[in-house]
Design a protein around this motif. Structure first.
Motif, mmCIF file in Angstrom:
data_model
loop_
_atom_site.group_PDB
_atom_site.id
_atom_site.type_symbol
_atom_site.label_atom_id
_atom_site.label_comp_id
_atom_site.label_asym_id
_atom_site.label_seq_id
_atom_site.Cartn_x
_atom_site.Cartn_y
_atom_site.Cartn_z
ATOM 1 N N LEU A 191 0.825 -1.209 0.000
ATOM 2 C CA LEU A 191 0.000 0.000 0.000
ATOM 3 C C LEU A 191 0.860 1.261 0.000
ATOM 4 O O LEU A 191 1.845 1.352 0.730
ATOM 5 N N LYS A 192 0.429 2.207 -0.830
ATOM 6 C CA LYS A 192 1.145 3.475 -0.939
ATOM 7 C C LYS A 192 0.131 4.606 -0.956
ATOM 8 O O LYS A 192 -0.895 4.501 -1.624
ATOM 9 N N GLU A 193 0.441 5.694 -0.223
ATOM 10 C CA GLU A 193 -0.487 6.826 -0.161
ATOM 11 C C GLU A 193 -0.071 7.913 -1.143
ATOM 12 O O GLU A 193 1.109 8.238 -1.264
ATOM 13 N N THR A 194 -1.059 8.485 -1.827
ATOM 14 C CA THR A 194 -0.774 9.570 -2.773
ATOM 15 C C THR A 194 -0.813 10.906 -2.051
ATOM 16 O O THR A 194 -1.193 10.988 -0.882
ATOM 17 N N TYR A 197 -3.992 11.868 -0.328
ATOM 18 C CA TYR A 197 -4.341 11.038 0.831
ATOM 19 C C TYR A 197 -5.163 9.804 0.479
ATOM 20 O O TYR A 197 -5.856 9.260 1.323
ATOM 21 N N LYS A 198 -5.093 9.372 -0.766
ATOM 22 C CA LYS A 198 -5.759 8.126 -1.116
ATOM 23 C C LYS A 198 -4.699 7.028 -1.138
ATOM 24 O O LYS A 198 -3.591 7.230 -1.633
ATOM 25 N N VAL A 199 -5.072 5.869 -0.591
ATOM 26 C CA VAL A 199 -4.128 4.755 -0.524
ATOM 27 C C VAL A 199 -4.395 3.810 -1.698
ATOM 28 O O VAL A 199 -5.539 3.449 -1.959
ATOM 29 N N TYR A 200 -3.320 3.451 -2.393
ATOM 30 C CA TYR A 200 -3.436 2.528 -3.528
ATOM 31 C C TYR A 200 -2.757 1.208 -3.216
ATOM 32 O O TYR A 200 -1.784 1.154 -2.468
ATOM 33 N N ARG A 235 -2.100 -1.116 8.478
ATOM 34 C CA ARG A 235 -1.757 0.029 7.630
ATOM 35 C C ARG A 235 -2.953 0.973 7.501
ATOM 36 O O ARG A 235 -4.097 0.557 7.662
ATOM 37 N N LYS A 236 -2.658 2.204 7.135
ATOM 38 C CA LYS A 236 -3.719 3.195 6.955
ATOM 39 C C LYS A 236 -4.714 2.731 5.893
ATOM 40 O O LYS A 236 -4.323 2.345 4.793
ATOM 41 N N ASN A 237 -6.012 2.788 6.234
ATOM 42 C CA ASN A 237 -7.108 2.413 5.314
ATOM 43 C C ASN A 237 -6.998 0.995 4.762
ATOM 44 O O ASN A 237 -7.610 0.666 3.734
ATOM 45 N N TYR A 256 -13.431 4.635 -1.410
ATOM 46 C CA TYR A 256 -12.907 3.367 -1.933
ATOM 47 C C TYR A 256 -14.008 2.511 -2.567
ATOM 48 O O TYR A 256 -14.153 1.347 -2.268
#
Length: 299
Positions: A191-194, A197-200, A235-237, A256
């Motif tokens: 997971l990576k945050e943009t 603040y959206k997590v992909y 992890r976040k979200n 999401y």
């Protein structure tokens, strides 16, 4: 059954002991509306007295004819003034709360907004003006359920630095869109945050954080599924992203992928947290009831 009398006296409860017993089992038997954790908190805070003497030991031996009194103390009165949360457990080291959805874990932009942190802080300061609380982990604003605070920086660091060993189980209940076909499964991704603040999620290592989510279907109908979700990583979200990934977004989670919100809230609830107590090393499980709306929609 050890009780033959129960009455209120200036807000206190009296119980008559009719046969020998240990104090904690006696209280559990006679105070069925209270959770085990809340009864332990009453003992810790000195709210329980036997024949007028304050007793905190769980295994204190009760004798026939004695009177057990549950006293309302400042802490109990302060608790009733809390907004958006209830206290599940408290001792000298930690406080565990049941947070309602809509309440931030801690302050964001508006410093005057009530948060779980500000409410718990003012609660402990009413008992001791020097007492502080420290946030150990967070729940999203719209996620309800079990949240843990430390009462000292030392305990906070101990919990955070050894989080993976301290936390034995983190269980969430999720109401998701659609009929989840598999009875159980595991989702593993990075997971990576943009910047927005959206997590992909990525199936291979993209320099993000590894996230592992286990789920088990409790029940489902054609529209919704109720899942028990166990986090291996926090992890976040994480749950929200992973549910979208398998095509079953969390109900009410527009960010999401959710397109419906019949329960007027996010369908995510932190239902259980099992930890090794940082001081006593006792394994403790704290639980919060699954919201009724989650259950009714999945029937």
């Amino acid at each position: 059954m050890h009780m033959n009398q129960k009455k209120k006296r200036e807000g206190s409860y009296l119980f008559q002991v009719t046969e020998e017993a240990e104090l904690l089992p006696f209280l559990l038997e006679n105070m069925k509306k209270n959770s085990r954790n809340s009864i332990k908190s009453m003992l810790t805070r000195g709210q329980v007295s036997v024949n007028g003497m304050s007793i905190t030991k769980h295994n204190h031996k009760l004798l026939t004819g004695q009177t057990v009194e549950i006293l309302p103390n400042k802490a109990a009165l302060n608790e009733s003034m809390l907004t958006g949360l209830t206290i599940l457990f408290e001792d000298e080291s930690i406080i565990v709360i049941d947070k309602e959805e809509g309440l931030l874990s801690m302050a964001a932009k508006d410093k005057n907004e009530k948060t779980a942190f500000s409410e718990v802080s003012s609660y402990v300061k009413k008992q001791d003006s020097r007492q502080r609380v420290f946030i150990v982990h967070r729940l999203d604003r719209d996620t309800s359920g079990v949240l843990l605070f430390a009462k000292s920086e030392k305990v906070k660091m101990q919990l955070q630095d050894h989080w993976d060993e301290v936390v034995k189980e983190r269980v969430y209940t999720a109401l998701v869109e659609g009929n989840v076909k598999k009875d159980k499964g595991t989702i593993k991704s990075w997971l990576k945050e943009t910047r927005t603040y959206k997590v992909y999620s990525n199936p291979t290592d993209n320099g993000g954080q590894l996230a592992i989510t286990h789920y088990r279907k409790i029940r489902s109908n054609r529209q919704y599924s109720l899942l028990e979700v166990n986090l291996e990583t926090g992890r976040k979200n994480q749950i929200r992203v992973h549910m979208e990934e398998i095509g079953h977004p969390v109900v009410g989670d527009k960010k999401y992928g959710s397109t419906v919100n019949p329960i007027k809230r996010l369908g995510l609830h932190a239902s259980a947290l099992t930890i090794v107590h940082p001081i006593t090393n006792e394994i403790m499980k704290f639980e919060s009831e699954i919201p009724a709306s989650f259950i009714s929609k999945s029937l």
